[in-house]
Design a protein around this motif. Structure first.
Motif, mmCIF file in Angstrom:
data_model
loop_
_atom_site.group_PDB
_atom_site.id
_atom_site.type_symbol
_atom_site.label_atom_id
_atom_site.label_comp_id
_atom_site.label_asym_id
_atom_site.label_seq_id
_atom_site.Cartn_x
_atom_site.Cartn_y
_atom_site.Cartn_z
ATOM 1 N N SER A 12 26.691 35.081 81.427
ATOM 2 C CA SER A 12 27.319 35.666 82.614
ATOM 3 C C SER A 12 26.356 36.045 83.690
ATOM 4 N N ASP A 30 32.688 28.479 86.291
ATOM 5 C CA ASP A 30 33.935 29.327 86.305
ATOM 6 C C ASP A 30 35.173 28.832 86.148
ATOM 7 N N ASP A 77 40.622 41.339 91.640
ATOM 8 C CA ASP A 77 41.508 41.612 90.643
ATOM 9 C C ASP A 77 42.527 40.554 90.338
ATOM 10 N N THR A 108 35.457 37.437 92.482
ATOM 11 C CA THR A 108 34.707 38.488 91.655
ATOM 12 C C THR A 108 33.755 38.079 91.070
ATOM 13 N N ASN A 109 33.349 36.889 90.325
ATOM 14 C CA ASN A 109 32.644 36.280 89.561
ATOM 15 C C ASN A 109 32.093 35.083 89.806
ATOM 16 N N TRP A 152 32.914 37.376 83.053
ATOM 17 C CA TRP A 152 33.682 38.437 83.719
ATOM 18 C C TRP A 152 33.052 39.671 83.643
ATOM 19 N N LYS A 153 32.598 40.088 84.965
ATOM 20 C CA LYS A 153 32.277 41.610 85.213
ATOM 21 C C LYS A 153 30.918 41.757 84.128
ATOM 22 N N ALA A 157 32.622 34.942 79.148
ATOM 23 C CA ALA A 157 34.213 34.359 79.069
ATOM 24 C C ALA A 157 33.998 33.107 78.388
ATOM 25 N N ASP A 160 34.411 29.944 80.094
ATOM 26 C CA ASP A 160 33.007 29.311 80.625
ATOM 27 C C ASP A 160 31.986 28.787 79.514
ATOM 28 N N HIS A 207 40.641 36.418 79.554
ATOM 29 C CA HIS A 207 40.926 36.108 80.902
ATOM 30 C C HIS A 207 42.311 35.653 81.129
ATOM 31 N N ARG A 210 44.346 38.784 80.161
ATOM 32 C CA ARG A 210 44.388 39.703 81.073
ATOM 33 C C ARG A 210 45.140 39.488 82.335
#
Ligand SMILES: O=C(O)[C@H](CS(=O)(=O)O)OP(=O)(O)O
Ligand SMILES: [Mg+2]
Length: 245
Positions: A12, A30, A77, A108-109, A152-153, A157, A160, A207, A210
């Motif tokens: 990450s 990503d 988001d 975000t990432n 992810w944050k 993930a 990836d 991901h 979500r």
């Protein structure tokens, strides 16, 4: 000739320090969705992409450029940010919208991971869409290679790591040396187990689950396509452009 045993995989964007990328050839991954969107923007004629770390940085750049030539793009988001021209769905990056444009890109990432690699020797942007072009380029590298999964944050993930595994599989012709690094072994093993049907397993990822109401299955279907282009986006002096090496 790539030395497979020196390839590292970071799971990450928070799993490493910038100086660990110094003098390395870095690949930013990503899959959902920033690197797939970057590759698609170039497929449709975008001129350059400026990755930014947050909305403040994006606005500052946007205020100082000619708005006819620039588009403000990105998500929060998973959704397009209010006032932006485009979100982070590759399906939005159509030729009639992005051709000849510079994109200020804020996600975000993915864009944060790209920014962390500014001190590398070379940085490429990889997705399933351009995986073989990335592998062909990596075969020419003399530097050590680091595959940076945006995650992810700060978390891993699946999609990836799966692409990192695909890249390693192709580089070592399906046979990983025993002395390989732990990150490479994990990514290789993941692809070895799930690589036969990447679309099914990526649809089941955290991901995809979500964000399924926001990003929809068509984005995921699109990002699971393999080798639809040989585009090779590369970061140079803070800007992503196409390279032939
Ligand atoms: O837009 C995306 O797919 C994600 C959004 S989130 O982190 O899942 O909220 O951003 P990305 O930077 O492409 O991972
Ligand atoms: Mg992502």
């Amino acid at each position: 000739m790539v030395n497979i045993e020196t390839i590292d995989v970071f799971y990450s964007l928070h799993s490493f320090q910038e100086d660990e990328l110094r003098d390395k050839t870095v690949v930013i991954i990503d899959v959902l969705r920033a690197s797939s969107t970057i590759v698609t923007a170039f497929m449709n004629g975008a001129k350059a992409i400026i990755p930014v770390g947050d909305m403040g940085e994006a606005s500052k750049i946007a205020q100082n450029v000619d708005s006819d030539n620039y588009l403000l793009c990105g998500e929060k988001d998973g959704e397009k940010i209010e006032g932006y021209d485009l979100g982070n769905s590759p399906l939005e990056y159509l030729k009639e919208i992005v051709e000849g444009k510079n994109l200020i890109f804020n996600t975000t990432n993915g864009t944060k991971a790209i920014k962390k690699s500014l001190g590398s020797s070379k940085t490429y942007i990889a997705s399933f869409l351009n995986v073989s072009a990335i592998v062909d380029e990596l075969k020419k590298q003399e530097n050590e290679i680091v595959l940076v999964c945006a995650g992810w944050k700060g978390r891993l993930a699946f999609e990836d790591m799966l692409l990192a595994g695909n890249i390693i599989h192709l580089l070592c012709n399906g046979s990983l040396p025993n002395g390989s690094r732990d990150g490479a072994k994990v990514a290789f093993g993941l692809y070895d187990k799930f690589g036969d049907d990447i679309s099914t397993v990526i649809h089941q990822s955290n991901h995809a689950t979500r964000l399924k109401d926001i990003i929809g299955t068509s984005d995921i279907d699109y990002c699971c396509q393999v080798d639809i282009t040989d585009m090779l986006p590369r970061l140079k002096e803070g800007m992503i452009t196409l390279t032939d090496g």
